[in-house]
Design an enzyme around this catalytic site. Structure first.
Site, PDB file in Angstrom:
ATOM      1  N   GLY A  40       4.595  47.444  27.287  1.00 10.19           N
ATOM      2  CA  GLY A  40       3.673  48.218  28.118  1.00 10.19           C
ATOM      3  C   GLY A  40       2.693  49.057  27.318  1.00 10.19           C
ATOM      4  O   GLY A  40       1.878  49.783  27.891  1.00 10.19           O
ATOM      5  N   GLY A  42       0.267  47.928  25.540  1.00  7.06           N
ATOM      6  CA  GLY A  42      -1.086  47.367  25.704  1.00  7.06           C
ATOM      7  C   GLY A  42      -1.392  46.214  24.764  1.00  7.06           C
ATOM      8  O   GLY A  42      -2.548  45.811  24.637  1.00  7.06           O
ATOM      9  N   SER A 111       7.990  43.108  18.303  1.00  3.67           N
ATOM     10  CA  SER A 111       8.388  43.045  16.883  1.00  3.67           C
ATOM     11  C   SER A 111       8.820  44.416  16.377  1.00  3.67           C
ATOM     12  O   SER A 111       8.123  45.036  15.566  1.00  3.67           O
ATOM     13  CB  SER A 111       7.284  42.427  16.012  1.00  3.67           C
ATOM     14  OG  SER A 111       5.998  42.891  16.322  1.00  3.67           O
TER      15      SER A 111
HETATM   16  P1  ADP Z   1       2.432  44.918  26.299  1.00  4.03           P
HETATM   17  O1  ADP Z   1       1.796  43.584  26.051  1.00  4.03           O
HETATM   18  O2  ADP Z   1       2.329  45.829  25.112  1.00  4.03           O
HETATM   19  O3  ADP Z   1       3.818  44.837  26.858  1.00  4.03           O
HETATM   20  P2  ADP Z   1       0.625  45.055  28.513  1.00  4.03           P
HETATM   21  O4  ADP Z   1      -0.693  44.745  27.882  1.00  4.03           O
HETATM   22  O5  ADP Z   1       1.324  43.955  29.254  1.00  4.03           O
HETATM   23  O6  ADP Z   1       1.570  45.679  27.401  1.00  4.03           O
HETATM   24  O7  ADP Z   1       0.473  46.262  29.513  1.00  4.03           O
HETATM   25  C1  ADP Z   1      -0.279  47.427  29.217  1.00  4.03           C
HETATM   26  C2  ADP Z   1      -0.711  48.111  30.524  1.00  4.03           C
HETATM   27  O8  ADP Z   1      -1.393  49.320  30.200  1.00  4.03           O
HETATM   28  C3  ADP Z   1      -1.669  47.261  31.320  1.00  4.03           C
HETATM   29  O9  ADP Z   1      -1.367  47.402  32.686  1.00  4.03           O
HETATM   30  C4  ADP Z   1      -3.028  47.897  30.986  1.00  4.03           C
HETATM   31  O10 ADP Z   1      -3.979  47.714  32.021  1.00  4.03           O
HETATM   32  C5  ADP Z   1      -2.658  49.368  30.840  1.00  4.03           C
HETATM   33  N1  ADP Z   1      -3.569  50.148  29.993  1.00  4.03           N
HETATM   34  C6  ADP Z   1      -4.124  51.334  30.335  1.00  4.03           C
HETATM   35  N2  ADP Z   1      -4.931  51.802  29.358  1.00  4.03           N
HETATM   36  C7  ADP Z   1      -4.880  50.903  28.363  1.00  4.03           C
HETATM   37  C8  ADP Z   1      -5.519  50.838  27.083  1.00  4.03           C
HETATM   38  N3  ADP Z   1      -6.349  51.767  26.624  1.00  4.03           N
HETATM   39  N4  ADP Z   1      -5.218  49.773  26.312  1.00  4.03           N
HETATM   40  C9  ADP Z   1      -4.373  48.818  26.738  1.00  4.03           C
HETATM   41  N5  ADP Z   1      -3.756  48.815  27.931  1.00  4.03           N
HETATM   42  C10 ADP Z   1      -4.013  49.867  28.760  1.00  4.03           C
END
Ligand code: ADP
Length: 204
Positions: A40, A42, A111
């Site tokens: 989560g 990003g 990782s």
């Molecule tokens: P991961 O792949 O690390 O498990 P995800 O990309 O699946 O995480 O999820 C990240 C969540 O955070 C998404 O719902 C995304 O829209 C939200 N988010 C909010 N702000 C950001 C940001 N600045 N960068 C990346 N994701 C963000």
């Protein structure tokens, strides 16, 4: 898992080199952008947006995503420490093949272990492994909970969940450090693009 192979298995040197493959695509040099961070944080979101941007600029890319790899190549692996190490080892070997193919490859895997990421770095030539730390506080990840996994982990329905009952070892000296609670997605992508431009990976 064994790391032995027959002495009859010999590495083939191919006539078309990694550099030639990269140049044919208009790249100066191939690389793997290795995204690491909590669930989560990003990783997938930023890697996906970055890939789209690179693709629009005409670069040849590939995005290896944690969940997708676990549907196929690594579907026999679980989430205990041994399986997590093997998960990363296989992915590392795949990234090496993609880099050899001359691509700009991105990976989005938690990782969590420093030693694993170090092994991946050692597998690649200097400058071809770029560690991207997607640094998002646990509380923010848990509040986002895009896949509803934290709520399950807190309820004890998922074991060995990174950040809850499994450790995440943050990079000490990442090549790129992104704080997603301070920047929007476009700004995060721009930081990485700038790094690639400064490092002369991109020619356009
Ligand atoms: P991961 O792949 O690390 O498990 P995800 O990309 O699946 O995480 O999820 C990240 C969540 O955070 C998404 O719902 C995304 O829209 C939200 N988010 C909010 N702000 C950001 C940001 N600045 N960068 C990346 N994701 C963000």
């Amino acid at each position: 898992m064994t790391n032995q192979h027959s002495p009859d298995v010999v590495w083939h040197q191919h006539n078309v080199s990694k550099k030639a493959r990269a140049n044919a695509k208009g790249h100066r040099k191939p690389a793997v952008l290795w995204f690491t961070g909590l669930s989560g944080s990003g990783k997938s979101t930023i890697a996906n947006a970055l890939e789209q941007k690179l693709f629009e600029l005409g670069y040849h890319t590939y995005l290896l995503d944690g969940d997708n790899v676990r549907h196929g190549l690594n579907k026999d692996l679980g989430f205990n420490d041994t399986d997590r190490v093997e998960n990363i080892r296989r992915i590392a070997e795949v990234t090496k093949l993609f880099v050899d193919a001359g691509l700009i490859v991105m990976t989005a895997f938690i990782s969590p272990f420093r030693s694993d990421r170090q092994l991946v770095r050692q597998l690649h030539a200097v400058g071809e492994f770029i560690e991207v730390f997607i640094d998002t506080p646990l509380a923010v990840c848990e509040q986002r909970d895009p896949k509803g996994l934290y709520i399950k982990a807190r309820a004890g329905e998922i074991k060995h969940f990174t950040g809850i009952d499994s450790v995440y070892e943050a990079p000490l000296t990442p090549d790129i450090h992104i704080k997603t609670d301070e920047m929007d997605i476009d700004a995060c992508v721009s930081v990485i693009l700038q790094y690639l431009q400064n490092g002369e990976y991109l020619i356009r």
